[in-house]
Every structure is written in structure tokens, then in C-alpha cells.
Design a protein around this motif. Structure first.
Motif, mmCIF file in Angstrom:
data_model
loop_
_atom_site.group_PDB
_atom_site.id
_atom_site.type_symbol
_atom_site.label_atom_id
_atom_site.label_comp_id
_atom_site.label_asym_id
_atom_site.label_seq_id
_atom_site.Cartn_x
_atom_site.Cartn_y
_atom_site.Cartn_z
ATOM 1 N N ALA A 168 0.854 -1.182 0.000
ATOM 2 C CA ALA A 168 0.000 0.000 0.000
ATOM 3 C C ALA A 168 0.887 1.228 0.000
ATOM 4 C CB ALA A 168 -0.905 0.002 1.231
ATOM 5 N N GLU A 169 0.289 2.391 -0.260
ATOM 6 C CA GLU A 169 1.072 3.617 -0.310
ATOM 7 C C GLU A 169 1.579 4.051 1.056
ATOM 8 O OE1 GLU A 169 -0.081 6.524 -3.700
ATOM 9 O OE2 GLU A 169 -1.981 5.809 -2.844
ATOM 10 N N PHE A 170 0.819 3.756 2.108
ATOM 11 C CA PHE A 170 1.215 4.142 3.455
ATOM 12 C C PHE A 170 0.875 3.025 4.442
ATOM 13 C CE2 PHE A 170 0.430 8.175 1.323
ATOM 14 C CZ PHE A 170 1.509 8.947 1.717
ATOM 15 N N VAL A 171 1.683 2.924 5.501
ATOM 16 C CA VAL A 171 1.361 2.054 6.630
ATOM 17 C C VAL A 171 1.662 2.817 7.921
ATOM 18 C CG1 VAL A 171 1.759 -0.143 5.443
ATOM 19 C CG2 VAL A 171 3.665 0.977 6.610
ATOM 20 N N ALA A 172 0.810 2.641 8.903
ATOM 21 C CA ALA A 172 1.065 3.174 10.243
ATOM 22 C C ALA A 172 1.554 2.019 11.097
ATOM 23 C CB ALA A 172 -0.214 3.776 10.829
ATOM 24 N N VAL A 173 2.685 2.217 11.764
ATOM 25 C CA VAL A 173 3.335 1.111 12.457
ATOM 26 C C VAL A 173 4.048 1.617 13.701
ATOM 27 C CG1 VAL A 173 5.442 1.350 11.075
ATOM 28 C CG2 VAL A 173 4.883 -0.868 12.079
ATOM 29 N N ARG A 174 4.174 0.745 14.680
ATOM 30 C CA ARG A 174 4.903 1.099 15.897
ATOM 31 C C ARG A 174 6.410 1.061 15.638
ATOM 32 N NH1 ARG A 174 1.994 -3.120 17.471
ATOM 33 N NH2 ARG A 174 3.856 -4.200 18.232
ATOM 34 N N PRO A 175 7.176 1.925 16.287
ATOM 35 C CA PRO A 175 8.625 1.919 16.092
ATOM 36 C C PRO A 175 9.283 0.592 16.461
ATOM 37 C CG PRO A 175 7.943 3.956 17.156
ATOM 38 C CD PRO A 175 6.735 3.062 17.131
ATOM 39 N N GLU A 176 8.634 -0.205 17.303
ATOM 40 C CA GLU A 176 9.204 -1.506 17.674
ATOM 41 C C GLU A 176 9.240 -2.485 16.514
ATOM 42 O OE1 GLU A 176 5.887 -1.005 20.443
ATOM 43 O OE2 GLU A 176 6.981 0.649 19.488
ATOM 44 N N LEU A 177 8.621 -2.139 15.393
ATOM 45 C CA LEU A 177 8.564 -3.035 14.249
ATOM 46 C C LEU A 177 9.347 -2.524 13.049
ATOM 47 C CD1 LEU A 177 4.785 -4.057 14.384
ATOM 48 C CD2 LEU A 177 6.753 -5.418 15.103
ATOM 49 N N ILE A 178 10.184 -1.516 13.256
ATOM 50 C CA ILE A 178 10.988 -0.982 12.158
ATOM 51 C C ILE A 178 12.406 -0.698 12.648
ATOM 52 C CG2 ILE A 178 9.012 0.092 11.007
ATOM 53 C CD1 ILE A 178 9.984 2.800 12.114
ATOM 54 N N SER A 179 13.287 -0.441 11.699
ATOM 55 C CA SER A 179 14.629 0.054 12.021
ATOM 56 C C SER A 179 15.104 0.896 10.841
ATOM 57 C CB SER A 179 15.603 -1.103 12.280
ATOM 58 O OG SER A 179 16.155 -1.580 11.066
ATOM 59 N N PRO A 180 16.169 1.682 11.022
ATOM 60 C CA PRO A 180 16.745 2.379 9.869
ATOM 61 C C PRO A 180 17.138 1.382 8.775
ATOM 62 C CG PRO A 180 17.616 3.287 11.906
ATOM 63 C CD PRO A 180 16.833 2.065 12.287
ATOM 64 N N ALA A 181 16.861 1.724 7.543
ATOM 65 C CA ALA A 181 17.210 0.861 6.416
ATOM 66 C C ALA A 181 18.687 1.014 6.088
ATOM 67 C CB ALA A 181 16.355 1.227 5.202
ATOM 68 N N PRO A 182 19.288 0.026 5.408
ATOM 69 C CA PRO A 182 20.693 0.141 5.025
ATOM 70 C C PRO A 182 20.932 1.348 4.126
ATOM 71 C CG PRO A 182 19.724 -1.922 4.213
ATOM 72 C CD PRO A 182 18.676 -1.230 4.983
ATOM 73 N N ALA A 183 22.096 1.925 4.265
ATOM 74 C CA ALA A 183 22.373 3.193 3.593
ATOM 75 C C ALA A 183 22.654 3.034 2.104
ATOM 76 C CB ALA A 183 23.562 3.871 4.268
ATOM 77 N N GLY A 184 23.217 1.920 1.694
ATOM 78 C CA GLY A 184 23.741 1.836 0.338
ATOM 79 C C GLY A 184 22.820 1.235 -0.697
ATOM 80 N N TRP A 185 21.547 1.023 -0.366
ATOM 81 C CA TRP A 185 20.660 0.341 -1.300
ATOM 82 C C TRP A 185 19.414 1.164 -1.583
ATOM 83 C CZ3 TRP A 185 21.741 -4.005 -3.994
ATOM 84 C CH2 TRP A 185 22.847 -4.744 -3.574
ATOM 85 N N ASP A 186 18.980 1.121 -2.840
ATOM 86 C CA ASP A 186 17.694 1.682 -3.216
ATOM 87 C C ASP A 186 16.601 0.978 -2.404
ATOM 88 O OD1 ASP A 186 15.800 2.981 -5.338
ATOM 89 O OD2 ASP A 186 15.262 0.864 -5.297
ATOM 90 N N LEU A 187 15.594 1.726 -1.971
ATOM 91 C CA LEU A 187 14.575 1.158 -1.089
ATOM 92 C C LEU A 187 13.720 0.107 -1.780
ATOM 93 C CD1 LEU A 187 13.497 4.339 0.893
ATOM 94 C CD2 LEU A 187 14.658 2.313 1.803
ATOM 95 N N VAL A 188 13.596 0.168 -3.088
ATOM 96 C CA VAL A 188 12.829 -0.865 -3.788
ATOM 97 C C VAL A 188 13.573 -2.195 -3.728
ATOM 98 C CG1 VAL A 188 11.869 -1.584 -6.005
ATOM 99 C CG2 VAL A 188 11.661 0.798 -5.271
ATOM 100 N N ALA A 189 14.875 -2.174 -3.981
ATOM 101 C CA ALA A 189 15.662 -3.402 -3.856
ATOM 102 C C ALA A 189 15.729 -3.862 -2.406
ATOM 103 C CB ALA A 189 17.070 -3.176 -4.404
ATOM 104 N N ALA A 190 15.873 -2.916 -1.483
ATOM 105 C CA ALA A 190 15.967 -3.273 -0.066
ATOM 106 C C ALA A 190 14.725 -3.979 0.423
ATOM 107 C CB ALA A 190 16.212 -2.012 0.769
ATOM 108 N N ALA A 191 13.566 -3.696 -0.199
ATOM 109 C CA ALA A 191 12.314 -4.316 0.238
ATOM 110 C C ALA A 191 12.311 -5.828 0.065
ATOM 111 C CB ALA A 191 11.136 -3.707 -0.520
ATOM 112 N N ALA A 192 13.280 -6.366 -0.669
ATOM 113 C CA ALA A 192 13.373 -7.819 -0.818
ATOM 114 C C ALA A 192 13.864 -8.506 0.446
ATOM 115 C CB ALA A 192 14.319 -8.165 -1.982
ATOM 116 N N LEU A 193 14.372 -7.745 1.416
ATOM 117 C CA LEU A 193 15.078 -8.366 2.529
ATOM 118 C C LEU A 193 14.386 -8.447 3.894
ATOM 119 C CD1 LEU A 193 18.822 -7.279 2.145
ATOM 120 C CD2 LEU A 193 17.902 -9.601 2.165
ATOM 121 N N PRO A 194 13.562 -7.497 4.316
ATOM 122 C CA PRO A 194 13.159 -7.483 5.731
ATOM 123 C C PRO A 194 12.587 -8.787 6.259
ATOM 124 C CG PRO A 194 12.484 -5.454 4.671
ATOM 125 C CD PRO A 194 13.000 -6.332 3.586
ATOM 126 N N GLY A 195 11.599 -9.357 5.581
ATOM 127 C CA GLY A 195 10.979 -10.581 6.081
ATOM 128 C C GLY A 195 11.891 -11.787 6.016
#
Length: 321
Positions: free
Chosen positions: A105-132
Motif C-alpha cells: 500500500a502507499e502508506f502504513v502506520a506502524v509502531r517503532p518496535e517493528l521498524i529500524s533504519p534501512a541500510p544506507a547503500g541500497w535503493d529502497l525498492v531493492a531493499a524491500a526484498a530483505l526485511p521478512g
């Protein structure tokens, strides 16, 4: 109320039941952040949920339709709710939704306990392949199997989402890594750092030797894999054979109690700490995303079809922006 695009379905069925519809845009409530999603990934469990093969579980997550899809994401913070510290608008983050769906979806509301800063060197679309899959692989190898340097690791499904990360982590942990994958994906498994690679279609399990740790991402034939464990070996299974669900559950329960060759199973529910650990591995160059295909949100059905067809290298990503 503002509206946003989101992937959803109005009834169980094949990928064609999926569509990009319009739903109210969430707000960042107290203790939450609002993330503008750049991309999400397609996970295997979503295929079964969409098809209605695990209705008991999906029913517990909400009986009504339409239902949403997407479990993890990468994006930028668009708003910060009251009581949240450590994050600001524009911060790059990745994470998951815990036990709920809806990250495609375009937006999600989430608690900070479920996120972290993303890696610096990767485009966020490619990075989305990794979290789960990345946090699943860390939990499986580091926390459940306690893989140690010098041990022999077998990764079944080594070219898939979790498997491709597990091969990289196994190498980072100093293990001797053997990958089992489809013949056309063996080159990828080698590139990811496997010491040995085998085509599952032409290799009998008994010919692979003994292993200290076996990670199975497929869910079938668990007894044959368990026999490959050396004394004191550990096997982690992250998938069920849905066609033989009750026997599979019974086998996992029994093997976790009896004998020295234990089989562990877990249902991932990563926290900020795990996402941060994954970020550290990526920033250190130990893990990289493997993207098997990128689909726009409007073609969410195509993304599910691609994963369902099998043979995907790494992860299918759904681009939102």
C-alpha cells in the motif's frame, strides 16, 4: 478522508482475485509512525492465505473482506505520532507489520518496535526484498540453530527468498555451506558464497553427506532431511507441507521432543532489534538483496503469479512509488 492505493482481494482464489483498490489513508496515531512505502515483497504464506488454504489462520486475522496483502516493506517516514522519539520525517526505514497484513500500500502506520533504519547503500525498492526473509534467516541460523564457525550447513531452497540470505549468512558465520536448489539457479547460489551446490532434481539426499545444521525452506520430505543430521545436529524448518499439514505438524512436534537430532519450527514475528541486526549485516557487506522481479502495485496479481510459478531467484518485489 484521504484515500490511498492498496493491494487487496474480495474473496479467496487464484492471483486474479487481487487488485489495487482505494482505502482510507492511515494516520500516525500516538506511539506510531506513518511510513510512505516504496516497495513491499511477496511472501509464500500470502499465496496460501489468498487461495484460502489456511482459512483458520487467516480467519483469526480478520474474517471480513476485502483482505489486504503484504507483510514487510521499505520506505520513508511521512509523519511521526505523539510520544515517538528517535525518528523524523524523511528517515529511511524498513520493517514489518507484525501479525497483520497490508504493507502492499502507499502508506502504513506502524509502531517503532517493528521498524529500524534501512541500510544506507541500497535503493529502497531493492531493499524491500530483505526485511521478512532476512530476519527469518537470522532467527533460523543464529538464534534457533546456533550455527557456529566450522560447522556444515545445508540450505534447501538455497536460491529462494530465505535460502539466498541463509547462504550468505552461513558464509558470514564461518560455516561450510552446501546449497540445494534448481539446476538453473546453481550459479546464483555459488555467487552468494556456497562452498558446494547441488541440483535437487538430480541429487538424492543420502548422497549429500552429514550436516550439523539443516535449514529447510520447502516443507516436504522432512524425515529424509533429518537423517542427514550428524549427532547433535539441528534442523530448522520454516515451511509446512500444506497438502499434509497434520502429519507435518505431528512430525515436527515429535522430533522436537525425542532424539538428539532436533527439528525446530518457528513463526517469524521480527522486532526492531532483528531489523537492526539485518541492517548491520547489509551495511557490512555480508548480505545483499536478491531481487527476482519487480512488479508495480497495479500488477499485484502478476507478482503473485510469478512467485506461484516457482523457480524465483530471491524475492518478488512490489513497487509502490
Amino acid at each position: 478522508m484521504d484515500q490511498m492505493r492498496a493491494a487487496m482481494f474480495d474473496g479467496y482464489g487464484p492471483p486474479e482475485v487481487l487488485y489495487a483498490g482505494s482505502v482510507p489513508t492511515p494516520a500516525a496515531g500516538p506511539g506510531e509512525v506513518l511510513v510512505r512505502v516504496h516497495a513491499a515483497s511477496v511472501n509464500g504464506g500470502e499465496l496460501a492465505g489468498r487461495a484460502g488454504r489456511v482459512r483458520l489462520v487467516t480467519g483469526l486475522l480478520g474474517r471480513g473482506f476485502p483482505k489486504r496483502v503484504g507483510m514487510d516493506f521499505a520506505g520513508e517516514i511521512a509523519a511521526v505520532g505523539a510520544g515517538v522519539s528517535g525518528y523524523g520525517v524523511g528517515d529511511r526505514v524498513w520493517g514489518g507489520l507484525g501479525r497483520r497484513f497490508g504493507s502492499a500500500a502507499e502508506f502504513v502506520a506502524v509502531r517503532p518496535e517493528l521498524i529500524s533504519p534501512a541500510p544506507a547503500g541500497w535503493d529502497l525498492v531493492a531493499a524491500a526484498a530483505l526485511p521478512g526473509v532476512g530476519t527469518t534467516a537470522i532467527t533460523a541460523l543464529r538464534d534457533k540453530a546456533r550455527l557456529r564457525a566450522g560447522e556444515r550447513l545445508l540450505v534447501r531452497g538455497a536460491s529462494g527468498g530465505v535460502g539466498s540470505v541463509a547462504v550468505q549468512l552461513g558464509r558470514a558465520y564461518g560455516a561450510h555451506v552446501t546449497g540445494l536448489a534448481g539446476g538453473r539457479n546453481l550459479d546464483l547460489v555459488r555467487e552468494l558464497g556456497a562452498d558446494e551446490v547441488h541440483d535437487y532434481a538430480t541429487t538424492e539426499p543420502a548422497d549429500l553427506g552429514r550436516f550439523d545444521v539443516v535449514l529447510d525452506t520447502v516443507g516436504t520430505g522432512l524425515p529424509a532431511l533429518r537423517r542427514l543430521l550428524a549427532p547433535g545436529g539441528r534442523m530448522v524448518a520454516i515451511s509446512f507441507d500444506l497438502d499434509r499439514l497434520l502429519p507435518s505438524l505431528g512430525y515436527l512436534a515429535a522430533s522436537s521432543v525425542f532424539g538428539s537430532r532436533r527439528v525446530r519450527f518457528f513463526s517469524g514475528n521480527p522486532t526492531a532489534r532483528l531489523f537492526a541486526d539485518l541492517t548491520a549485516y547489509v551495511d557490512a557487506g555480508a548480505v545483499r538483496p536478491v531481487v527476482g522481479g519487480i512488479f508495480p502495485l497495479e500488477d499485484i496479481a502478476g507478482a503473485h503469479r510469478a512467485l506461484e510459478a516457482g523457480g524465483v531467484r530471491g524475492k518478488i518485489v512490489v513497487r509502490v512509488v
